[in-house]
Design a protein around this motif. Structure first.
Motif, short mmCIF file in Angstrom:
data_model
loop_
_atom_site.label_atom_id
_atom_site.label_comp_id
_atom_site.label_asym_id
_atom_site.label_seq_id
_atom_site.Cartn_x
_atom_site.Cartn_y
_atom_site.Cartn_z
N LYS A 23 -4.65 -2.79 -9.08
CA LYS A 23 -5.30 -3.98 -8.51
C LYS A 23 -4.39 -4.63 -7.48
O LYS A 23 -3.20 -4.81 -7.70
CB LYS A 23 -5.60 -4.98 -9.63
N GLN A 24 -4.97 -4.96 -6.34
CA GLN A 24 -4.19 -5.60 -5.28
C GLN A 24 -3.92 -7.06 -5.63
O GLN A 24 -4.79 -7.76 -6.13
CB GLN A 24 -4.93 -5.51 -3.94
N LYS A 25 -2.72 -7.52 -5.36
CA LYS A 25 -2.33 -8.88 -5.68
C LYS A 25 -2.48 -9.82 -4.49
O LYS A 25 -2.26 -11.01 -4.61
CB LYS A 25 -0.89 -8.89 -6.18
N ALA A 26 -2.79 -9.27 -3.35
CA ALA A 26 -2.91 -10.11 -2.15
C ALA A 26 -3.91 -9.45 -1.21
O ALA A 26 -4.24 -8.28 -1.37
CB ALA A 26 -1.54 -10.27 -1.48
N PRO A 27 -4.42 -10.21 -0.22
CA PRO A 27 -5.39 -9.64 0.71
C PRO A 27 -4.79 -8.49 1.51
O PRO A 27 -3.57 -8.36 1.65
CB PRO A 27 -5.74 -10.83 1.62
N GLY A 28 -5.68 -7.65 2.05
CA GLY A 28 -5.22 -6.56 2.90
C GLY A 28 -4.57 -5.45 2.10
O GLY A 28 -4.97 -5.15 0.99
N ARG A 29 -3.53 -4.86 2.67
CA ARG A 29 -2.88 -3.71 2.05
C ARG A 29 -1.44 -4.05 1.68
O ARG A 29 -0.50 -3.34 2.01
CB ARG A 29 -2.95 -2.50 2.98
N SER A 30 -1.29 -5.18 1.00
CA SER A 30 0.04 -5.62 0.60
C SER A 30 0.68 -4.70 -0.43
O SER A 30 1.88 -4.78 -0.69
CB SER A 30 -0.04 -7.05 0.04
N HIS A 31 -0.14 -3.82 -1.06
CA HIS A 31 0.41 -2.89 -2.04
C HIS A 31 1.21 -1.78 -1.38
O HIS A 31 1.96 -1.07 -2.04
CB HIS A 31 -0.73 -2.29 -2.87
N ARG A 32 1.05 -1.59 -0.08
CA ARG A 32 1.81 -0.57 0.63
C ARG A 32 3.29 -0.93 0.66
O ARG A 32 3.67 -2.10 0.72
CB ARG A 32 1.32 -0.43 2.07
N VAL A 33 4.13 0.10 0.68
CA VAL A 33 5.57 -0.10 0.80
C VAL A 33 5.92 0.02 2.28
O VAL A 33 5.85 1.10 2.86
CB VAL A 33 6.35 0.94 -0.02
N GLY A 34 6.28 -1.09 2.89
CA GLY A 34 6.57 -1.10 4.31
C GLY A 34 8.01 -0.70 4.61
O GLY A 34 8.79 -0.38 3.72
N LEU A 35 8.34 -0.73 5.88
CA LEU A 35 9.68 -0.40 6.34
C LEU A 35 10.01 -1.35 7.48
O LEU A 35 9.39 -1.29 8.54
CB LEU A 35 9.73 1.05 6.82
N SER A 36 10.96 -2.25 7.25
CA SER A 36 11.32 -3.23 8.28
C SER A 36 12.16 -2.56 9.36
O SER A 36 12.68 -1.45 9.18
CB SER A 36 12.10 -4.39 7.66
#
Length: 317
Positions: A3-16
């Motif tokens: 389940k997503q905890k925030a709008p959009g695709r916040s579950h993705r692991v990003g790379l700064s």
């Protein structure tokens, strides 16, 4: 799916950006990363004969650090990929892939030329080489339900020169290029391509190529979809203000068109008909990777460049 905890695709692991430059602090780190994507088994493989046997490292020969005793020739990690014969450092290639995958509306060659300190011509060629990751995808057949729609890409008549405007009849879709697209609701994946026309044979043929027989297909009221055989077909009538009727709508594929057109207007400004399908394939490919983390996206793109080749002469022919 979690389940997503925030709008959009916040579950993705990003790379700064900080993470990116820690990941690629120098050319050697980028070289090792590309080797891992091109040769996932860890052993260099000759791009000509495909064998890891009789391959030796020749570290003193920097541009071509490996030797194949079978073919009796030197090679590098670039050979047999879309990066072959490129003189751009691999670190800049890794950064270019990162920028391409983290920019929803794509990267213009002018921006890449400034960010990487390469010429605009080189940046333009680099971006098209990266698009080779998606240029030859055959695509899977979607199990459905599937939304199918067509759109038209091109400039507005009022923005054309007088001579070009007068070459087309008034109104209609003069000077525009048709694109057909399908979105599978179950997987969220998209398949899209430039088509020469929007008649029955073309659009129904597109459905048969992209959709499994028996699947439910939702379209608008376009006449080319009438009489569709082999599928459970429902259509909605936009011309009378109908956009949703129960489960029947095409809003998913229309949101993909919206992103593609925002990229056209806001990032690229002008896309030639000749190269349009490459951009369409790029955005469909990026859409289908959107649930992966940034590192995974970059790795998948780098791996997909293996076995591809694009020369400047072929691109501009």
């Amino acid at each position: 799916m979690a389940k997503q905890k925030a709008p959009g695709r916040s579950h993705r692991v990003g790379l700064s950006l900080t993470d990116l430059f820690e990941m690629f602090p120098d050319e050697e780190s980028a070289h090792q990363w590309f080797e891992k994507q091109v040769w996932p088994d860890g052993e260099p493989v000759c791009p000509k004969c495909g064998s890891p046997d009789r391959v030796k490292a020749t570290p003193n020969r920097t541009p071509l650090p490996y030797w194949c005793g079978e073919c009796r020739r030197h090679f590098s990690v670039r050979m047999g990929t879309a990066l072959e014969r490129s003189r751009v450092p691999l670190r800049k290639w890794a950064i270019a892939i990162y920028l391409e995958m983290t920019s929803l509306k794509g990267v213009s060659s002018m921006k890449l030329h400034r960010d990487l300190k390469v010429t605009q011509k080189t940046a333009w060629f680099m971006l098209h080489r990266i698009r080779e990751a998606w240029a030859h995808e055959t695509g899977e057949q979607f199990p459905g339900p599937v939304e199918v729609d067509e759109t038209y890409m091109g400039g507005k008549r009022r923005n054309m020169s007088k001579a070009r405007r007068e070459s087309f009849p008034r109104g209609g879709l003069a000077g525009k290029t048709a694109v057909a697209g399908a979105k599978d609701r179950g997987t969220g994946k998209v398949s899209a391509m430039v088509v020469e026309r929007t008649d029955v044979r073309t659009l129904q043929g597109f459905i048969h190529r992209t959709t499994k027989p028996g699947a439910t297909v939702f379209t608008d009221e376009h006449g080319a979809y009438r009489g569709l055989v082999g599928f459970a077909h429902e259509s909605i009538n936009h011309s009378v203000g109908e956009y949703v009727r129960g489960q029947a709508h095409t809003q998913g594929i229309e949101s993909f068109w919206a992103m593609l057109k925002r990229a056209h207007t806001g990032t690229f400004h002008k896309i030639s008909r000749k190269h349009l399908n490459r951009y369409v394939q790029e955005f469909a490919g990026k859409h289908n990777l959107r649930d992966y983390g940034t590192r995974d996206q970059m790795e998948r793109v780098a791996h997909a460049l293996v076995g591809r080749r694009l020369t400047y002469d072929d691109l501009t022919a």
